[in-house]
Design a protein around this motif. Sequence first.
Motif, mmCIF file in Angstrom:
data_model
loop_
_atom_site.group_PDB
_atom_site.id
_atom_site.type_symbol
_atom_site.label_atom_id
_atom_site.label_comp_id
_atom_site.label_asym_id
_atom_site.label_seq_id
_atom_site.Cartn_x
_atom_site.Cartn_y
_atom_site.Cartn_z
ATOM 1 N N LEU A 3 -82.186 30.644 -11.358
ATOM 2 C CA LEU A 3 -81.559 29.780 -10.360
ATOM 3 C C LEU A 3 -82.377 29.763 -9.077
ATOM 4 C CD1 LEU A 3 -79.151 27.993 -9.714
ATOM 5 C CD2 LEU A 3 -77.921 30.018 -8.971
ATOM 6 N N THR A 4 -82.859 30.916 -8.667
ATOM 7 C CA THR A 4 -83.686 30.994 -7.454
ATOM 8 C C THR A 4 -84.977 30.202 -7.622
ATOM 9 O OG1 THR A 4 -82.778 33.184 -6.971
ATOM 10 C CG2 THR A 4 -84.800 32.581 -5.843
ATOM 11 N N SER A 5 -85.636 30.365 -8.751
ATOM 12 C CA SER A 5 -86.882 29.626 -8.969
ATOM 13 C C SER A 5 -86.612 28.128 -9.095
ATOM 14 C CB SER A 5 -87.610 30.144 -10.202
ATOM 15 O OG SER A 5 -86.873 29.866 -11.369
ATOM 16 N N GLU A 6 -85.501 27.767 -9.719
ATOM 17 C CA GLU A 6 -85.160 26.345 -9.840
ATOM 18 C C GLU A 6 -84.862 25.744 -8.477
ATOM 19 O OE1 GLU A 6 -81.921 23.633 -12.172
ATOM 20 O OE2 GLU A 6 -82.709 25.389 -13.184
ATOM 21 N N ARG A 7 -84.191 26.493 -7.621
ATOM 22 C CA ARG A 7 -83.947 26.010 -6.260
ATOM 23 C C ARG A 7 -85.246 25.834 -5.502
ATOM 24 N NH1 ARG A 7 -78.732 29.697 -4.536
ATOM 25 N NH2 ARG A 7 -77.189 28.494 -5.701
ATOM 26 N N ALA A 8 -86.179 26.770 -5.672
ATOM 27 C CA ALA A 8 -87.479 26.651 -5.007
ATOM 28 C C ALA A 8 -88.235 25.423 -5.515
ATOM 29 C CB ALA A 8 -88.299 27.915 -5.226
ATOM 30 N N ILE A 9 -88.209 25.213 -6.828
ATOM 31 C CA ILE A 9 -88.880 24.049 -7.410
ATOM 32 C C ILE A 9 -88.234 22.765 -6.911
ATOM 33 C CG2 ILE A 9 -89.275 22.800 -9.577
ATOM 34 C CD1 ILE A 9 -89.600 25.575 -10.909
ATOM 35 N N PHE A 10 -86.909 22.730 -6.864
ATOM 36 C CA PHE A 10 -86.214 21.542 -6.377
ATOM 37 C C PHE A 10 -86.525 21.303 -4.906
ATOM 38 C CE2 PHE A 10 -82.590 19.379 -4.443
ATOM 39 C CZ PHE A 10 -82.584 18.225 -5.196
#
Length: 94
Positions: free
Chosen positions: A27-34
């Motif tokens: 979730l953290t990496s997906e938020r960073a990517i988003f």
Amino acid sequence: MSKADLKTLVSEIQTNKAKAEALTEALTSERAIFGAYENSIEQLIAVQQAEREAAQAVIKQLQRQLNAPALELYTGYNSEDRWEGGIRIVWRLN
């Protein structure tokens, strides 16, 4: 509670903790990517807006040039069969 049940419970707790940590990391990496994607979209929109404004400025300049009076050189015979030439100012009405 038996020893086997306690081992099963501890292993399930460890498995669930590992899943929770993996989910948190994902979730953290997906938020960073988003966030990076959102920033790139904002930059793209800003660049497109600047290009649009530049194109509109060029269009306005061309319209002013088209509407501006123009000087034309002309030569030829007039209605009395006499050679004439000159310069005339021409306005275009749109």
